[in-house]
Scaffold this active site. Sequence first.
Site, PDB file in Angstrom:
ATOM      1  N   ARG A 168       0.858  -1.180   0.000  1.00 57.39           N
ATOM      2  CA  ARG A 168       0.000   0.000   0.000  1.00 57.39           C
ATOM      3  C   ARG A 168       0.897   1.234   0.000  1.00 57.39           C
ATOM      4  O   ARG A 168       1.976   1.241   0.599  1.00 57.39           O
ATOM      5  CB  ARG A 168      -0.913   0.015   1.224  1.00 57.39           C
ATOM      6  CG  ARG A 168      -2.113  -0.922   1.111  1.00 57.39           C
ATOM      7  CD  ARG A 168      -3.101  -0.383   0.086  1.00 57.39           C
ATOM      8  NE  ARG A 168      -4.321  -1.174  -0.015  1.00 57.39           N
ATOM      9  CZ  ARG A 168      -4.527  -2.119  -0.911  1.00 57.39           C
ATOM     10  NH1 ARG A 168      -3.564  -2.440  -1.773  1.00 57.39           N
ATOM     11  NH2 ARG A 168      -5.677  -2.767  -0.974  1.00 57.39           N
ATOM     12  N   GLU A 212      -3.576   8.018  -5.426  1.00 61.34           N
ATOM     13  CA  GLU A 212      -3.720   7.398  -6.741  1.00 61.34           C
ATOM     14  C   GLU A 212      -4.981   7.914  -7.418  1.00 61.34           C
ATOM     15  O   GLU A 212      -5.991   8.120  -6.747  1.00 61.34           O
ATOM     16  CB  GLU A 212      -3.773   5.872  -6.602  1.00 61.34           C
ATOM     17  CG  GLU A 212      -2.496   5.274  -6.036  1.00 61.34           C
ATOM     18  CD  GLU A 212      -2.544   3.743  -5.952  1.00 61.34           C
ATOM     19  OE1 GLU A 212      -3.514   3.135  -6.487  1.00 61.34           O
ATOM     20  OE2 GLU A 212      -1.634   3.155  -5.366  1.00 61.34           O
ATOM     21  N   HIS A 268      -0.224   0.762 -10.177  1.00 63.25           N
ATOM     22  CA  HIS A 268      -0.976  -0.204  -9.355  1.00 63.25           C
ATOM     23  C   HIS A 268      -1.487  -1.359 -10.224  1.00 63.25           C
ATOM     24  O   HIS A 268      -2.678  -1.652 -10.276  1.00 63.25           O
ATOM     25  CB  HIS A 268      -2.147   0.488  -8.650  1.00 63.25           C
ATOM     26  CG  HIS A 268      -2.595  -0.233  -7.411  1.00 63.25           C
ATOM     27  ND1 HIS A 268      -3.133   0.404  -6.330  1.00 63.25           N
ATOM     28  CD2 HIS A 268      -2.590  -1.556  -7.081  1.00 63.25           C
ATOM     29  CE1 HIS A 268      -3.431  -0.478  -5.384  1.00 63.25           C
ATOM     30  NE2 HIS A 268      -3.103  -1.680  -5.833  1.00 63.25           N
TER      31      HIS A 268
END
Length: 321
Positions: free
Chosen positions: A230, A259, A278
Amino acid sequence: MPKSTVLVLGSDPPPNLDRLAGRAQVIYADASSLADRLPTADVLLAWDFTSDAVREAWPEKGPRPGWVHTASAGVDRLLCPALIADDTLVTNARGVFEQPIAEYVAGLVIAMAKDFYGSWELQRQRRWQHRETLRVAGSRAVVVGSGPIGRAIGTTLLALGVKVDLVGRRAREDDPDFGFVHPGDALNDLLPQADWVVCAAPLTDATRGLFGKEAFARMPAGARFINIGRGSLVVEKDLVAALRGRQIAAAALDVFEEEPLSTDSSLWDVPHLIVSPHMSGDTLGWRDALAEQFQDNFDQWSAGEPLRNLVDKRLGYVPVQ
């Protein structure tokens, strides 16, 4: 038996839930409508696992779903005090992303060791410049996070001949793959010996900001750092300082504090930093695998049988069995 109502916090494309036809009423919500629809649902599928809407909309009292499933390994975007305190069950997508992420990390390790980026850049410049690169076999990796993703990363690196120190919440002896799992408080002593540091820990109050100025200062100058856990596990400004100051050799981030990464973020231009959006666990067919997993668990739910991947809400992850 009345149909269950399954509420999907959606994103495009929506999940293929054809196996629920005739068995459940499937309704959809976005962040703006979620709070109004939560009291009507028996089950919530957080298909949009990048959203904070569940945490923000979860009711303090009154009707609420009895089961929440997130289409991600991490549950930090879901959990809030009210959800932790009530009887709602929470499950995650454990089992879908482990090996793809492990392959992604292994690819980064090989690419960094063999300086593929340097080769691509020299090719672009039409320059013939011979270099010597690193051996992967015999190097040492510290993998932080002893859940399924961390274990898959560790065993994949073992297959490449890397010596792996796996770090978990607490020590475990006689591990079938690693021999010994180090407790979290051993991390500081392991970092100075690491060629590779891979962060695969869940985001909890104890791990937030785990990799900051002090951690990077403990790593050797030749160390490479990878985060696929994370974004908030890393203090980004401290990582930038460590890279610009050549405290560590290189890094790769697949997750970020915010993000998507904004176009004006300074991270795009940091030397020796690989940025990816990601995507480490997202291989062809991953959405279908997530939908099938949820529907398998819905079968369990409908039959009154124990759910798979049940999260300990106070720990913030699925405990190791």
